[in-house]
Design a protein around this motif. Structure first.
Motif, PDB file in Angstrom:
ATOM      1  N   HIS A 200       4.589  -3.385  -7.760  1.00  0.00           N
ATOM      2  CA  HIS A 200       3.425  -4.013  -7.138  1.00  0.00           C
ATOM      3  C   HIS A 200       3.203  -3.456  -5.740  1.00  0.00           C
ATOM      4  O   HIS A 200       3.295  -4.197  -4.745  1.00  0.00           O
ATOM      5  CB  HIS A 200       3.614  -5.539  -7.049  1.00  0.00           C
ATOM      6  N   PRO A 201       2.901  -2.176  -5.609  1.00  0.00           N
ATOM      7  CA  PRO A 201       2.701  -1.624  -4.259  1.00  0.00           C
ATOM      8  C   PRO A 201       1.581  -2.324  -3.503  1.00  0.00           C
ATOM      9  O   PRO A 201       1.582  -2.338  -2.268  1.00  0.00           O
ATOM     10  CB  PRO A 201       2.377  -0.148  -4.530  1.00  0.00           C
ATOM     11  N   GLU A 202       0.641  -2.940  -4.235  1.00  0.00           N
ATOM     12  CA  GLU A 202      -0.466  -3.618  -3.557  1.00  0.00           C
ATOM     13  C   GLU A 202      -0.003  -4.868  -2.807  1.00  0.00           C
ATOM     14  O   GLU A 202      -0.721  -5.382  -1.933  1.00  0.00           O
ATOM     15  CB  GLU A 202      -1.549  -3.994  -4.580  1.00  0.00           C
ATOM     16  N   ARG A 203       1.178  -5.373  -3.130  1.00  0.00           N
ATOM     17  CA  ARG A 203       1.691  -6.556  -2.434  1.00  0.00           C
ATOM     18  C   ARG A 203       2.347  -6.212  -1.094  1.00  0.00           C
ATOM     19  O   ARG A 203       2.634  -7.113  -0.311  1.00  0.00           O
ATOM     20  CB  ARG A 203       2.703  -7.293  -3.315  1.00  0.00           C
TER      21      ARG A 203
ATOM     22  N   GLN B 173       0.612  -2.550   4.637  1.00  0.00           N
ATOM     23  CA  GLN B 173       0.534  -1.160   5.080  1.00  0.00           C
ATOM     24  C   GLN B 173       0.288  -1.102   6.587  1.00  0.00           C
ATOM     25  O   GLN B 173      -0.343  -1.986   7.162  1.00  0.00           O
ATOM     26  CB  GLN B 173      -0.595  -0.428   4.349  1.00  0.00           C
TER      27      GLN B 173
ATOM     28  N   TYR C 249       8.921  -3.855  -5.340  1.00  0.00           N
ATOM     29  CA  TYR C 249       7.457  -3.804  -5.322  1.00  0.00           C
ATOM     30  C   TYR C 249       6.941  -2.381  -5.125  1.00  0.00           C
ATOM     31  O   TYR C 249       5.802  -2.075  -5.521  1.00  0.00           O
ATOM     32  CB  TYR C 249       6.899  -4.681  -4.198  1.00  0.00           C
ATOM     33  N   GLN C 250       7.726  -1.506  -4.516  1.00  0.00           N
ATOM     34  CA  GLN C 250       7.278  -0.133  -4.337  1.00  0.00           C
ATOM     35  C   GLN C 250       6.949   0.515  -5.687  1.00  0.00           C
ATOM     36  O   GLN C 250       6.060   1.362  -5.763  1.00  0.00           O
ATOM     37  CB  GLN C 250       8.351   0.677  -3.612  1.00  0.00           C
TER      38      GLN C 250
END
Length: 420
Positions: free
Chosen positions: A269-272, A275, A265-266
């Motif tokens: 889909h970083p938004e998944r 943070q 995902y990095q």
């Protein structure tokens, strides 16, 4: 024009996935926060020219599957249909039975993907290889170590042309360290050998005096009936990948696949990925948190954690290498490690739920997840802990290396047990 077919199997499969497969069809089990086959669909939808995605299996089209298909069609703006087999037809029988739907519109080729694999799905690279050297069958292959290769379909290739010279499904002795990933690209003419197998099955049934042609004649095993028979005849080629790949045969391998996807995902889909924010929980490594989940600020999460819809995580919870499913509650100061917490389950205050990881050898670059058995010499092997649907764990107990079937309310600690 291209199409994709995802083979999802049916309820008599996935026995090693129990008790999780009691609640949802295995292909819809959440891995890294989304249903297992959504990873397949996302990869197929990104291939230019993809016109339709077909799911083939023998699950009843229940509410969960119907809802998923409707949502996926809207999200990816692609026709996504489920074609239900009337009986289990093997890995190739459904392709032959629904050949008219697959070939409708005249696709130049179609992908075939097994649902129970985790991969980065290098479909674009496979398509390029196919267009450079069009052949009926292109298999995706990867490398395993010599011992583990015996658990997979083994491929002997011509290293210059990449033609498959020999194919053996789960050999008894070492054949090759190149294994079949269960991801293929077929030309329309690939269905002709399936027709030949079907006709041969029909003739064999008539010779045996069996009545009726279905489902016996319609059961076709791609690996044994087609790949083994056609190897060395210039029809089957292999495309090798060094990307991520694993089978998802058990809950333990689902947890490992979740780690692979979360790490990917990095890039994709970083938004998944959750943070670290002021006033929020402590995030270590890759963590997925559904937007509807409630997580206390003093919780410590990660690495490799997936938290589902409507989950409640209390103060001081430590959660690592685990999947927490829809509606579960982890009360204050619980510790959950290497475990899967089922839908609607409740883990009481200061309880500890822990399993034993069965990861591939980190010192062996070709090591794969072992296809672990639950028992050895009559004893339950240490493995990840699984809490089924709506299990209640009391406060201040330890559940270690155990499987708890759905709707159980425990009163004490358990170690290395299946709680029926």
């Amino acid at each position: 024009m291209l199409k994709a077919v995802i083979l999802i199997g049916g309820p008599q499969k996935g026995t090693r996935f129990r008790p999780l497969s009691f609640e949802v069809p295995k292909p819809l089990f959440p891995v890294a926060g989304v249903p297992m086959i959504q990873h397949h669909i996302e990869a197929c939808a990104q291939v230019p020219g993809m016109q339709e995605i077909l799911l083939i299996g023998f699950y009843q089209p229940d509410e969960a599957l119907t809802r998923f298909l409707e949502a996926a069609q809207q999200e990816f703006n692609l026709p996504i249909r489920y074609l239900q087999e009337f009986a289990p037809l093997g890995t190739g029988g459904g392709l032959y039975h629904f050949r008219d739907q697959i070939l409708a519109g005249g696709p130049e080729a179609f992908f075939v993907l097994n649902a129970d694999v985790c991969s980065d799905f290098p479909l674009g690279a496979m398509l390029e290889a196919h267009r450079r050297q069009p052949r009926p069958f292109l298999l995706l292959g990867t490398t395993a170590n010599r011992t583990q290769s015996l658990n997979y379909g083994c491929i002997v290739e011509n290293p210059e042309t990449h033609e498959v010279l020999h194919y053996v499904e789960k050999p008894s002795t070492f054949v090759s360290d190149i294994i079949n990933c269960g991801i293929y690209l077929f030309s329309p003419e690939a269905l002709k050998p399936l027709r030949d197998v079907f006709q041969r099955n029909q003739q064999d049934q008539q010779l045996d005096g069996s009545s009726g042609s279905w489902p016996g004649a319609g059961t076709i095993r791609l690996e044994q009936d087609v790949f083994t028979a056609l190897s060395g005849q210039g029809q089957i080629y292999v495309h090798l990948t060094d990307g991520i790949w694993s089978q998802i045969k058990s809950a333990g391998s689902a947890l490992y696949a979740s780690r692979l996807y979360l790490n990917r995902y990095q890039l994709t889909h970083p938004e998944r990925l959750a943070q670290l924010i002021p006033g929020g929980p402590c995030i270590r490594g890759n963590v997925f948190i559904h937007p509807t989940a409630k997580v206390a600020s003093s919780a410590v999460l990660g690495p490799n954690v997936s938290i589902g819809e409507g989950v409640t995580i209390g103060e001081g919870v430590r959660l690592r290498e685990s999947i927490v499913l829809h509606g579960a509650t982890l009360q204050e100061h619980t510790c959950v490690l290497h475990s899967i917490v089922g839908w609607g389950s409740i883990v009481g205050r200061w309880a500890r739920v822990e399993g034993t990881p069965n990861d591939p050898n980190p010192n062996d670059p070709w090591a794969r997840m072992d296809s672990e058995s639950l028992f050895r010499d009559g004893k339950l092997l240490p493995a990840i802990t699984i809490l089924g649907c709506r299990v209640r764990i009391p406060a201040e107990v330890l559940i270690l290396n155990s499987i708890v079937l759905p709707h159980k309310e425990l009163s004490r600690s358990f170690t290395n047990q299946i709680i029926l």
